[in-house]
Scaffold this motif. Structure first.
Motif, PDB file in Angstrom:
ATOM      1  N   TYR A 110       5.841  -3.770  -6.190  1.00 28.29           N
ATOM      2  CA  TYR A 110       6.597  -4.021  -5.049  1.00 28.29           C
ATOM      3  C   TYR A 110       5.511  -4.975  -4.011  1.00 28.29           C
ATOM      4  O   TYR A 110       4.516  -4.276  -3.926  1.00 28.29           O
ATOM      5  CB  TYR A 110       7.293  -3.177  -4.694  1.00 28.29           C
ATOM      6  N   VAL A 111       6.002  -6.017  -3.550  1.00 24.22           N
ATOM      7  CA  VAL A 111       5.426  -6.539  -2.356  1.00 24.22           C
ATOM      8  C   VAL A 111       6.167  -6.992  -1.314  1.00 24.22           C
ATOM      9  O   VAL A 111       7.242  -7.386  -1.548  1.00 24.22           O
ATOM     10  CB  VAL A 111       4.756  -7.966  -2.881  1.00 24.22           C
ATOM     11  N   GLU A 112       5.883  -6.159  -0.219  1.00 24.92           N
ATOM     12  CA  GLU A 112       6.932  -6.267   0.951  1.00 24.92           C
ATOM     13  C   GLU A 112       8.161  -5.756   0.779  1.00 24.92           C
ATOM     14  O   GLU A 112       9.316  -6.130   1.063  1.00 24.92           O
ATOM     15  CB  GLU A 112       6.693  -7.456   1.522  1.00 24.92           C
ATOM     16  N   GLY A 113       8.509  -4.863  -0.368  1.00 25.21           N
ATOM     17  CA  GLY A 113       9.633  -4.127  -0.753  1.00 25.21           C
ATOM     18  C   GLY A 113      10.307  -5.007  -1.734  1.00 25.21           C
ATOM     19  O   GLY A 113      11.475  -4.338  -2.297  1.00 25.21           O
ATOM     20  N   GLN A 114       9.814  -6.005  -2.262  1.00 26.24           N
ATOM     21  CA  GLN A 114      10.591  -6.668  -3.267  1.00 26.24           C
ATOM     22  C   GLN A 114      10.066  -6.614  -4.617  1.00 26.24           C
ATOM     23  O   GLN A 114       8.531  -6.865  -4.600  1.00 26.24           O
ATOM     24  CB  GLN A 114      10.605  -8.236  -2.788  1.00 26.24           C
ATOM     25  N   ALA A 115      10.547  -6.462  -5.581  1.00 28.92           N
ATOM     26  CA  ALA A 115      10.155  -6.258  -6.874  1.00 28.92           C
ATOM     27  C   ALA A 115       9.426  -7.740  -7.730  1.00 28.92           C
ATOM     28  O   ALA A 115      10.034  -8.885  -7.391  1.00 28.92           O
ATOM     29  CB  ALA A 115      11.286  -5.843  -8.020  1.00 28.92           C
ATOM     30  N   ALA A 124       3.191  -1.656  -3.471  1.00 28.80           N
ATOM     31  CA  ALA A 124       3.667  -0.544  -4.019  1.00 28.80           C
ATOM     32  C   ALA A 124       3.923  -0.614  -5.682  1.00 28.80           C
ATOM     33  O   ALA A 124       4.297  -1.639  -6.073  1.00 28.80           O
ATOM     34  CB  ALA A 124       4.933   0.127  -3.373  1.00 28.80           C
ATOM     35  N   PRO A 125       3.505   0.462  -6.282  1.00 29.03           N
ATOM     36  CA  PRO A 125       3.689   0.459  -7.848  1.00 29.03           C
ATOM     37  C   PRO A 125       5.065   0.489  -8.224  1.00 29.03           C
ATOM     38  O   PRO A 125       5.804   0.914  -7.627  1.00 29.03           O
ATOM     39  CB  PRO A 125       2.767   1.506  -8.499  1.00 29.03           C
ATOM     40  N   GLY A 128       0.896  -1.119   0.021  1.00 28.88           N
ATOM     41  CA  GLY A 128      -0.012   0.021  -0.032  1.00 28.88           C
ATOM     42  C   GLY A 128       1.110   1.251  -0.117  1.00 28.88           C
ATOM     43  O   GLY A 128       1.323   1.324   1.010  1.00 28.88           O
ATOM     44  N   VAL A 129       0.907   1.427  -1.487  1.00 29.67           N
ATOM     45  CA  VAL A 129       1.679   2.569  -1.004  1.00 29.67           C
ATOM     46  C   VAL A 129       0.734   3.577  -0.033  1.00 29.67           C
ATOM     47  O   VAL A 129      -0.052   3.931  -0.674  1.00 29.67           O
ATOM     48  CB  VAL A 129       2.411   3.541  -1.540  1.00 29.67           C
TER      49      VAL A 129
END
Length: 323
Positions: free
Chosen positions: A262-267, A321-322, A9-10
């Protein structure tokens, strides 16, 4: 809107990150009872191999097993007949009108129990969907609703439904967690961090392996398994089957888009689709994604109004996050 988003989320970036950074570290989710494909206890591993749990509520859980979906819903205070009727309403909301139905009984746990068989067929041996709803009483005053929807090879799917029912009727949740509001894990958490529940929202589900945070205009749900098996494709399969189940549960859902995210900061790659709100209020936008987070498989879904100004609400805890 709350009801519409429950089937599923961002955020303001720095603000949420600061909140999360100060949260206590969560104890590790117990790894006992997991397989390379899903978080199932030892005696359920072979039967449920390849199935994906979908967070539902504090008293229910759905599993996606290829093109088949099966669920259990603990419903104390109801009769078996009432539970079957409630299951019938759930099937109709999901599949719409035009089903052929037949009431009868299923032998589960050595006893006959009321059941409903349903199907949609365009001609002899040309059925596109079929399944069962039934209910059992594993202990006095405790009724458990069971349901199953099979697609594609419906005949084979119905046989698998009965195999899964035999386990669920007597042993309950194959993940091992108790499905009850009194058993909610609070605060909700990933193995590596505690999650934030915005004011006015509710924790609709929270076990050691799955959960759902529900707000008026958004919903965040997650499932976790460990360990991730070596080789490519496992997390993607988990994501795709979960997205299929969420789409099937939202009648009128549009086609999926696969987008960089991005999911949990990972691409990674996320699946996105829209669906009409079940009680008005505009379309719902649903994002789903999965990653291998230090050996943990994480699936997450974030639903929000399709026209929301910011991509992801605080409800979704900064997981998406996108990019």
């Amino acid at each position: 809107m709350r009801t519409a988003l429950a089937a599923m989320g961002v955020t303001l970036g720095g603000l949420l990150s600061a909140c999360l950074a100060s949260a206590p570290v969560a104890p590790a989710v117990p790894s006992e009872g997991v397989t390379p494909a899903g978080p199932f206890v030892e005696d359920a591993r072979a039967l449920f191999e390849g199935c994906v749990p979908i967070p539902d509520s504090a008293t229910s859980r759905t599993y996606r097993c290829g093109s088949l979906s099966v669920w259990l819903h603990e419903q104390p205070g109801r009769s078996e007949a009432q539970a079957v009727d409630a299951g019938r309403a759930r099937v109709q909301a999901r599949l719409g009108p035009g089903l052929t139905e037949a009431r009868g009984e299923l032998p589960l746990g050595g006893q006959p129990h009321p059941s409903l068989r349903f199907e949609r067929c365009s001609g002899e041996n040309a059925c596109t969907v079929g399944g069962y709803v039934t209910a059992v009483t594993p202990s006095a005053g405790h009724v458990r609703q069971l349901g199953c929807v099979a697609r594609d090879d419906v005949r084979a799917g119905l046989g698998r439904c009965l195999e899964l029912f035999a386990y669920l009727a007597t042993r309950g949740n194959p993940e091992g967690d108790t499905l009850s509001p009194s058993a909610l894990v609070m605060p909700p958490r990933f193995p590596w961090r505690v999650l934030f529940v915005p004011e006015g929202c509710e924790v609709a589900d929270s076990t050691t392996r799955a959960g759902r945070i529900r707000c008026d205009a958004s919903t965040f749900s997650w499932s976790i398994f460990w360990p991730v098996a070596p080789g490519a494709g496992q997390v993607e399969r988990w994501r795709d089957r979960s997205a299929e189940e969420l789409r099937d549960a939202l009648p009128g859902a549009g086609p999926v888009e696969v987008l960089d995210c991005y999911v949990e900061g990972q691409a990674t790659r996320c699946v996105r689709f829209t669906a009409p709100a079940q009680e008005g209020g505009g379309d719902v936008q649903v994002w789903t994604g999965g990653v291998n987070y230090k050996g943990w498989g994480l699936f997450a879904a974030c639903s929000l109004p399709a026209g929301a100004l910011f991509p992801f609400p605080t409800t979704c805890n900064g997981v998406f996050a996108p990019r």
